[in-house]
Scaffold this motif. Structure first.
Motif, short mmCIF file in Angstrom:
data_model
loop_
_atom_site.label_atom_id
_atom_site.label_comp_id
_atom_site.label_asym_id
_atom_site.label_seq_id
_atom_site.Cartn_x
_atom_site.Cartn_y
_atom_site.Cartn_z
N CYS A 92 9.64 0.66 -13.23
CA CYS A 92 8.21 0.62 -12.98
C CYS A 92 7.87 1.37 -11.69
N ARG A 93 6.80 2.14 -11.73
CA ARG A 93 6.29 2.80 -10.53
C ARG A 93 5.06 2.06 -10.05
N ARG A 94 4.93 1.92 -8.75
CA ARG A 94 3.76 1.27 -8.17
C ARG A 94 3.14 2.20 -7.14
N THR A 95 1.80 2.30 -7.20
CA THR A 95 1.11 3.16 -6.26
C THR A 95 -0.28 2.61 -6.00
N GLY A 96 -0.86 2.95 -4.88
CA GLY A 96 -2.23 2.57 -4.58
C GLY A 96 -2.36 1.22 -3.92
N SER A 97 -3.60 0.82 -3.70
CA SER A 97 -3.90 -0.44 -3.03
C SER A 97 -5.20 -0.99 -3.56
N GLY A 98 -5.23 -2.31 -3.76
CA GLY A 98 -6.42 -2.96 -4.28
C GLY A 98 -6.07 -3.94 -5.37
N PRO A 99 -7.02 -4.33 -6.22
CA PRO A 99 -6.73 -5.24 -7.32
C PRO A 99 -5.67 -4.64 -8.24
N PRO A 100 -4.72 -5.45 -8.71
CA PRO A 100 -3.62 -4.91 -9.52
C PRO A 100 -4.05 -4.54 -10.93
N VAL A 101 -3.61 -3.36 -11.35
CA VAL A 101 -3.86 -2.85 -12.70
C VAL A 101 -2.53 -2.39 -13.28
N VAL A 102 -2.15 -2.92 -14.44
CA VAL A 102 -0.96 -2.47 -15.15
C VAL A 102 -1.40 -1.47 -16.21
N MET A 103 -0.73 -0.31 -16.27
CA MET A 103 -1.11 0.76 -17.19
C MET A 103 0.05 1.06 -18.13
N LEU A 104 -0.17 0.82 -19.43
CA LEU A 104 0.87 0.97 -20.44
C LEU A 104 0.71 2.30 -21.18
N HIS A 105 1.80 3.05 -21.26
CA HIS A 105 1.75 4.35 -21.93
C HIS A 105 1.90 4.19 -23.45
N GLY A 106 1.60 5.27 -24.16
CA GLY A 106 1.71 5.27 -25.61
C GLY A 106 3.08 5.72 -26.08
N SER A 107 3.21 5.89 -27.40
CA SER A 107 4.47 6.34 -27.98
C SER A 107 4.77 7.77 -27.55
N SER B 127 0.80 -1.23 0.00
CA SER B 127 0.00 0.00 0.00
C SER B 127 0.83 1.27 0.00
N SER B 128 2.02 1.25 -0.64
CA SER B 128 2.86 2.44 -0.68
C SER B 128 3.15 2.78 -2.13
N GLU B 129 3.68 3.99 -2.34
CA GLU B 129 4.15 4.36 -3.68
C GLU B 129 5.64 4.15 -3.72
N SER B 130 6.12 3.51 -4.77
CA SER B 130 7.53 3.23 -4.87
C SER B 130 7.94 3.07 -6.32
N PHE B 131 9.22 3.13 -6.56
CA PHE B 131 9.77 2.89 -7.88
C PHE B 131 10.75 1.74 -7.77
N ASP B 132 10.73 0.87 -8.76
CA ASP B 132 11.63 -0.26 -8.76
C ASP B 132 11.99 -0.61 -10.20
N SER B 133 12.97 -1.46 -10.38
CA SER B 133 13.32 -1.95 -11.70
C SER B 133 13.59 -3.45 -11.62
N PHE B 134 13.45 -4.11 -12.75
CA PHE B 134 13.67 -5.55 -12.80
C PHE B 134 14.18 -5.91 -14.19
N GLU B 135 14.78 -7.10 -14.30
CA GLU B 135 15.27 -7.58 -15.58
C GLU B 135 14.18 -8.37 -16.28
N SER B 136 13.96 -8.05 -17.55
CA SER B 136 12.99 -8.78 -18.34
C SER B 136 13.62 -10.06 -18.90
N PHE B 137 12.89 -10.74 -19.77
CA PHE B 137 13.30 -12.05 -20.27
C PHE B 137 14.65 -12.03 -20.99
N ASP B 138 15.01 -10.89 -21.63
CA ASP B 138 16.26 -10.83 -22.39
C ASP B 138 17.31 -9.97 -21.70
N GLY B 139 17.12 -9.69 -20.42
CA GLY B 139 18.06 -8.89 -19.66
C GLY B 139 17.82 -7.41 -19.71
#
Length: 280
Positions: free
Chosen positions: A27-42, A10-22
Motif C-alpha cells: 500500500c502507498r500512502r500520501t497526503g494529509s487530511g481525512p483518510p481516503v482509500v482508493m481501489l484500482h480496477g482490473s 503527512s508524508s508519502e510512503s510505501f508499506d506492506s501488511f498481512e491481511s486476515f489470511d496471511g
C-alpha cells in the motif's frame, strides 16, 4: 496488524501488511487530511489512481493499496472471492484506525459496494463505473480461455478476450486501440503477463458473484456514482439501475467521456470527488 510499522505523519510512503489470511498487501500512502482509500480496477495497480490522487493529496490522506494478485501484493492462497477483498480492506481500515472514505474504480468500485454491504466503517463511497453486469457462471469459460492464453504467453489475444467479454469494449474501438501494436508476444520466455494473477483472481471473484443489482438497496452509505456519457452498453443500463437502487446516491455524468475518464480528465474527476467528500 502483523508486519505493520508506524508511518510518519503527512508524508508519502510505501508499506506492506498481512491481511486476515496471511496474504501480504502492499500500500502507498500520501497526503494529509481525512483518510481516503482508493481501489484500482482490473489490470491496474498502485499507479491507477495516480493522476487523480496527486490532485487530492493536498486535502486528503490517500491510501492506495495494490489489490491481492497485483504486484507487489501477494495472490492469496486460494481462488479469490469478493469476501477476500473485503477482508483485505477491513485489515487496512483497522490499520488506519477509523472510518474512511472509500473510492473504487471499475472492478474496484464493485469491491467498494461489497465492503459497504459488509458494513465496514465507511464515511462515504465514491464509485467509478462498477461493471456489475460482469458476474456469474457465464464468466467461467472466459476464465478458462484466459488461463490458456496466458499459459501460452499470448498477451495480445488474452487482452482482447478481456476487452470483448468482460469490459465489452466495442469492436471498432478495440481495432483502433490495437492499431500499431506488436503481433508477437512480448513477455520474457517462461513468464506470463505480470498482471495475469490479478486478472485471474478478479475473474474468479466475478464468476462466483451475481449480477443482481437489487441487493445494493441495503447499502445506506452516502454514495457518489460517476459515469462517462459515452461509455458503451451495458454499463449505462447497469448504472441507471444502480442509481435507482442505492438509497443515498449522487450521480455525476461527464460529457464526451468513457470508462477511461479518470486517466483522460483527472483534474475534473478529482475536483468532483473532492467536492463530494468535503460535503460528506
Amino acid at each position: 496488524m502483523p508486519g505493520a510499522t508506524e508511518l510518519p505523519e503527512s508524508s508519502e510512503s510505501f508499506d506492506s501488511f498481512e491481511s486476515f489470511d496471511g496474504t501480504v498487501i502492499g500500500c502507498r500512502r500520501t497526503g494529509s487530511g481525512p483518510p481516503v482509500v482508493m481501489l484500482h480496477g482490473s489490470g491496474g495497480g498502485l499507479h491507477s489512481w495516480q493522476p487523480v490522487a496527486e490532485r487530492l493529496a493536498d486535502r486528503f490522506e490517500l491510501w492506495l493499496p495494490a489489490r491481492r494478485g497485483y504486484a507487489p501484493s501477494g495472490p492469496g492462497p486460494s481462488a479469490k472471492r469478493f469476501a477476500d477483498e473485503v477482508g483485505d480492506l477491513r485489515a487496512l481500515i483497522d490499520r488506519i484506525g477509523g472510518p474512511v472514505h472509500l473510492a473504487g474504480m471499475s472492478y474496484g468500485a464493485t469491491v467498494a459496494l461489497h465492503a459497504a454491504a459488509a458494513r465496514l466503517p465507511l464515511r462515504s463511497l465514491v464509485l467509478w463505473e462498477p461493471p456489475l453486469y460482469a458476474a456469474g457462471e457465464k464468466l467461467l469459460p472466459v476464465l478458462s480461455r484466459y488461463e490458456q492464453l496466458t499459459a501460452q504467453r499470448d498477451r495480445r489475444r488474452a487482452d482482447r478476450l478481456l476487452a470483448e467479454e468482460v469490459a465489452r469494449i466495442p469492436a471498432a474501438l478495440l481495432d483502433s486501440m490495437d492499431a500499431g501494436e506488436p503481433t508477437e508476444p512480448t513477455e520474457p520466455t517462461g513468464n506470463e503477463p505480470a498482471d495475469a494473477p490479478g486478472w485471474r483472481g478478479d475473474l474468479e471473484a466475478m464468476a462466483a458473484d451475481t449480477a443482481d443489482v437489487r441487493r445494493w438497496s441495503a447499502v445506506t452509505t452516502p454514495t457518489f456514482l460517476m459515469r462517462g456519457a459515452d461509455t458503451w452498453q451495458p454499463m449505462p443500463k447497469t448504472l441507471d439501475h444502480l442509481a435507482t437502487t442505492l438509497p443515498h446516491v449522487t450521480l455525476a455524468t461527464f460529457p464526451a467521456q468513457t470508462h477511461f475518464a479518470p486517466s483522460a480528465i483527472p483534474e475534473e474527476i478529482a475536483s468532483a470527488i473532492a467536492d463530494f467528500l468535503l460535503r460528506s
